[in-house]
Design a protein around this motif. Structure first.
Motif, short mmCIF file in Angstrom:
data_model
loop_
_atom_site.label_atom_id
_atom_site.label_comp_id
_atom_site.label_asym_id
_atom_site.label_seq_id
_atom_site.Cartn_x
_atom_site.Cartn_y
_atom_site.Cartn_z
N TYR A 17 -62.40 -142.44 14.45
CA TYR A 17 -62.77 -142.65 12.86
C TYR A 17 -64.01 -141.76 12.47
O TYR A 17 -64.02 -141.13 11.73
N SER A 18 -65.05 -142.17 13.20
CA SER A 18 -66.41 -141.47 12.99
C SER A 18 -66.47 -139.92 13.08
O SER A 18 -66.85 -139.28 12.22
N VAL A 64 -70.30 -145.97 2.51
CA VAL A 64 -70.46 -144.55 2.05
C VAL A 64 -70.93 -144.44 0.53
O VAL A 64 -71.73 -143.57 0.48
N TYR A 119 -64.31 -138.53 10.21
CA TYR A 119 -65.28 -138.78 9.18
C TYR A 119 -66.38 -137.59 9.04
O TYR A 119 -66.53 -136.98 7.92
N TRP A 120 -67.28 -137.78 10.02
CA TRP A 120 -68.30 -136.70 10.04
C TRP A 120 -68.01 -135.07 9.89
O TRP A 120 -68.58 -134.58 9.42
N ALA A 142 -63.47 -137.95 2.66
CA ALA A 142 -63.46 -138.06 4.35
C ALA A 142 -63.21 -139.41 4.65
O ALA A 142 -62.78 -139.65 6.01
N ASN A 143 -63.87 -140.14 4.25
CA ASN A 143 -63.64 -141.78 4.72
C ASN A 143 -62.29 -141.97 4.49
O ASN A 143 -61.54 -142.68 5.53
N ASN A 145 -65.95 -149.82 4.51
CA ASN A 145 -66.61 -148.59 4.88
C ASN A 145 -66.76 -147.59 3.47
O ASN A 145 -67.83 -146.92 3.43
N SER A 146 -65.94 -147.76 2.57
CA SER A 146 -66.02 -147.02 1.21
C SER A 146 -67.30 -147.60 0.81
O SER A 146 -68.08 -146.79 0.27
N ALA A 203 -67.00 -134.61 6.51
CA ALA A 203 -67.86 -134.79 5.49
C ALA A 203 -69.25 -134.00 5.41
O ALA A 203 -69.73 -133.68 4.67
N ALA A 259 -60.21 -140.31 7.47
CA ALA A 259 -60.52 -140.91 8.53
C ALA A 259 -59.65 -142.37 8.86
O ALA A 259 -59.01 -142.77 9.80
#
Length: 132
Positions: free
Chosen positions: A25-26, A95, A29-30, A43-44, A91-92, A33, A47
């Motif tokens: 997931y990370s 972010v 996302y990374w 991006a979140n 998580n949102s 993003a 993921a």
């Protein structure tokens, strides 16, 4: 009643599988993003979509194997999706707070995404999704 050794086994299996899923997931996302410069909230979401179906298979068949009922897979999937949507919302929030509100690098939300959200998900999945 679940024995403490059963709980320990679940925690170890969850730490391994959940850790791998969190890293996946990370990474998604990374990459989206930071190098690709896609909006951090988008991006979140990417993921989340990339990880949720894999997570259900891994957690239902391995992390929580032998725990709770398995005779209602549609119910389990629905509850798993609800728990993961709650994790997605959390998580949102990280972010939004860290990137949008504070103005920090899109890399910083990974700290609570990795160290806070997975443990909430473990608790909810163990008690609610795969617990009964």
């Amino acid at each position: 009643m679940v024995s403490s050794s059963d709980l320990r086994r679940q925690l170890v299996r969850y730490a391994i599988s959940g850790g791998a899923l969190t890293l996946f997931y990370s990474a998604v996302y990374w990459i989206a993003a930071v190098p690709m410069a896609i909006d951090a909230l988008v991006a979140n979401a990417l993921a989340f979509v990339a990880t949720v179906a894999i997570g259900f298979v891994v957690h239902s068949r391995w992390s929580f194997a032998g725990h709770g009922r398995r005779d209602r897979p549609v119910r389990a999937w629905s509850l798993f999706l609800a728990v993961n949507l709650a994790g997605f919302a959390l998580n949102s929030f990280w972010v939004w707070l860290i990137v949008e509100r504070i103005g920090a690098s899109p890399s910083w939300p990974l700290v609570p995404i990795v160290f806070v959200t997975p443990w909430l998900s473990f608790y909810l999945n163990r008690r609610w999704t795969f617990g009964g």
